[in-house]
Scaffold this active site. Structure first.
Site, PDB file in Angstrom:
ATOM      1  N   HIS A  75       0.897  -1.301   0.086  1.00  0.00           N
ATOM      2  CA  HIS A  75      -0.008  -0.182   0.145  1.00  0.00           C
ATOM      3  C   HIS A  75       0.701   1.184   0.189  1.00  0.00           C
ATOM      4  O   HIS A  75       0.341   2.360  -0.247  1.00  0.00           O
ATOM      5  CB  HIS A  75      -0.943  -0.011   1.213  1.00  0.00           C
ATOM      6  CG  HIS A  75      -2.112   0.456   0.773  1.00  0.00           C
ATOM      7  ND1 HIS A  75      -2.375   1.171  -0.253  1.00  0.00           N
ATOM      8  CD2 HIS A  75      -3.517   0.405   1.745  1.00  0.00           C
ATOM      9  CE1 HIS A  75      -3.900   1.712  -0.292  1.00  0.00           C
ATOM     10  NE2 HIS A  75      -4.348   1.356   0.738  1.00  0.00           N
ATOM     11  N   ARG A  76       2.061   1.142   0.081  1.00  0.00           N
ATOM     12  CA  ARG A  76       2.958   2.271   0.107  1.00  0.00           C
ATOM     13  C   ARG A  76       3.262   2.877  -1.392  1.00  0.00           C
ATOM     14  O   ARG A  76       3.464   3.808  -1.655  1.00  0.00           O
ATOM     15  CB  ARG A  76       4.315   2.111   0.860  1.00  0.00           C
ATOM     16  CG  ARG A  76       4.403   1.878   2.071  1.00  0.00           C
ATOM     17  CD  ARG A  76       5.746   1.384   2.538  1.00  0.00           C
ATOM     18  NE  ARG A  76       6.465   0.140   1.920  1.00  0.00           N
ATOM     19  CZ  ARG A  76       7.650  -0.589   2.015  1.00  0.00           C
ATOM     20  NH1 ARG A  76       8.546   0.222   2.772  1.00  0.00           N
ATOM     21  NH2 ARG A  76       7.982  -1.459   1.232  1.00  0.00           N
TER      22      ARG A  76
END
Length: 471
Positions: free
Chosen positions: A442-443
């Site tokens: 999700h980064r």
């Protein structure tokens, strides 16, 4: 005679057979003391954290000694076999003449580098040293060249850089132990290789202080302070339990999964899709002459579907550079395929999979699977992956929440393909259905991007003609 004989002995050290590996387990010796060996002959098989590799010897001679038995884990740079280059054939009369030659061969030019071997390069000549006996003085020795210092540090045995020379050398677990016990590492005498402080050194630093805290008067030697009884070793029922040492591929997999799970914030999305048309295409391709001799299965079309989805959403093919605080966009796809082997889970990858035709992709998948099953996957084949597919459906399960391969942005799990009731063209019909799960970092990947990638894969498998229109 003795000098000549000793000068003719070469010690072959455990090479670094993969980038960043620091140890390997000796699985099998192919030679014994007294055997004659030739340059390039395989002498043993070792298992690293990534694969099983055969090691060739770079000398001609006679095996004098095997330093470690099978099943021993050895640090990179440690001598594992001694070879007598003279082979014991030189007559005694020639000893004086041979001695200067041997002496001239010993010194190596400074920065001469590492010895090439079949599977990689050995470590620098002075990058590692034998472990000193406990209690012996360990003088601090600086590497003779910057290259040797770098290689020594990479192998985990060398001294810290010069800017850190005032800081005692110790691994993080040892530092934590010292902190918990209230021990100042600067006061501890190191006995580890290259002056590294070990757990035993920390315990030894604590031990002398225990009896000194409450000295026993000499007048009553018969009543010393009783030492606490040592804790009994944990026992278990061998008939009901089996203990298996964690090492090799299993050890590396465990470390990688823990590191990935607690470093990259995982998000997993799911979609259930009708793949009836894809399964029909698989059967048609099996009859196509372009695929003669190649293995055609659903994984082939799923792989191609993911490659097309990445092409339509290239931002998903990236990695996170924590050191430089950068997102590294990859303009190539090295497609990893998770493979279960007798030694554990490995993830070899197909280099530049995005540039391969469907027959070429089928051939690469076949070679990858057969090599993995034979235990011949090389460390290079498992490096540089960008995205991965794990086919848990072969075990009959619907899907899973896969953990990212370290350094990658996404992993696609494919569930079992089953005949299920499905609404097709307004009617409930039996259709072949599967569930896909996409985990992503999700980064790098937000929900919209991850959803688009998964939706594209599902759309292609539902209508495989999109392999043409979208590609």
């Amino acid at each position: 005679m003795t000098t000549m004989t000793e000068a003719s002995v070469r010690e072959f050290k455990m090479p670094d057979v993969g980038e960043g590996l620091t140890e390997a387990e000796i699985l099998k010796w192919y030679v014994q003391p007294g055997d004659t060996v030739t340059d390039g002959q395989v002498v043993c098989e070792v298992e690293t954290a990534k694969a099983a590799v055969e090691l060739p010897i770079p000398y001609d001679g006679v095996v004098r000694e095997l330093h470690f038995p099978e099943g021993t884990t050895v640090d990179v740079g440690t001598a594992i076999i001694a070879v007598d280059l003279a082979g014991g054939a030189a007559p005694a009369a020639e000893a004086p003449a041979a001695q200067p030659e041997a002496a001239q061969e010993e010194p190596k030019p400074e920065g001469s580098g590492r010895q090439p071997v079949l599977v990689g390069y050995g470590v620098a000549q002075t990058s590692t040293k034998r472990r000193p006996r406990k209690g012996a003085d360990v003088p601090h020795q600086e590497p003779s060249t910057p290259a040797q210092a770098l290689q020594s540090e990479l192998n985990g045995h060398g001294p810290a850089p010069a800017v850190m020379s005032d800081r005692p050398l110790a691994k993080p677990p040892v530092r934590k132990l010292a902190k918990d016990l209230g021990v100042d590492l600067a006061t501890v005498t190191p006995t580890g290789p290259d002056g590294i402080i070990t757990r035993e050194d920390v315990h030894a630093a604590v031990a002398p202080s225990a009896p000194a805290a409450e000295p026993v008067p000499q007048a009553v030697p018969a009543a010393p302070v009783a030492a606490p009884a040592p804790m009994a070793a944990a026992t278990y029922d061998t008939a009901r339990e089996t203990r298996i040492p964690v090492k090799g591929v299993r050890k590396a997999t465990a470390a990688a999964m823990v590191g990935s799970a607690f470093t990259a914030p995982h998000v997993t999305e799911f979609v259930t899709v009708d793949v009836t048309r894809t399964m029909k295409l698989v059967e048609e391709l099996k009859q196509d002459k372009e695929f003669a001799g190649l293995r055609v299965n659903p994984l082939l079309l799923i792989s191609k579907a993911l490659l097309v989805a990445i092409k339509r959403n290239p931002e998903v093919n990236a990695s996170w550079d924590e050191a430089n605080q950068e997102i590294v966009q990859k303009h190539y796809v090295n497609l990893g395929i998770a493979a279960a082997t007798p030694r554990g889970l490995i993830v070899p990858n197909i280099k530049d999979a995005h540039a391969r035709t469907l027959p070429q992709l089928a051939q690469a998948l076949g070679e990858l699977v057969s090599t993995a099953r034979d235990g011949k996957t090389t460390p290079a084949a498992m490096q540089g992956g960008t995205v991965t597919i794990t086919n848990v459906g072969v075990f009959g399960v619907d899907t899973g929440t896969p953990i990212l391969n370290p350094g990658e942005s996404a992993i696609l799990a494919v569930g079992a393909i089953k005949l299920q009731p499905w609404v097709h063209k307004g009617k409930v019909k039996p259709r072949q259905v599967t569930t896909l799960a996409l985990s992503f970092d999700h980064r790098l990947v937000d929900g919209e991007l991850g959803s688009k990638v998964l939706a594209d894969v599902a759309a292609i498998l539902e209508q495989p003609k999109r392999l043409i229109t979208w590609a």
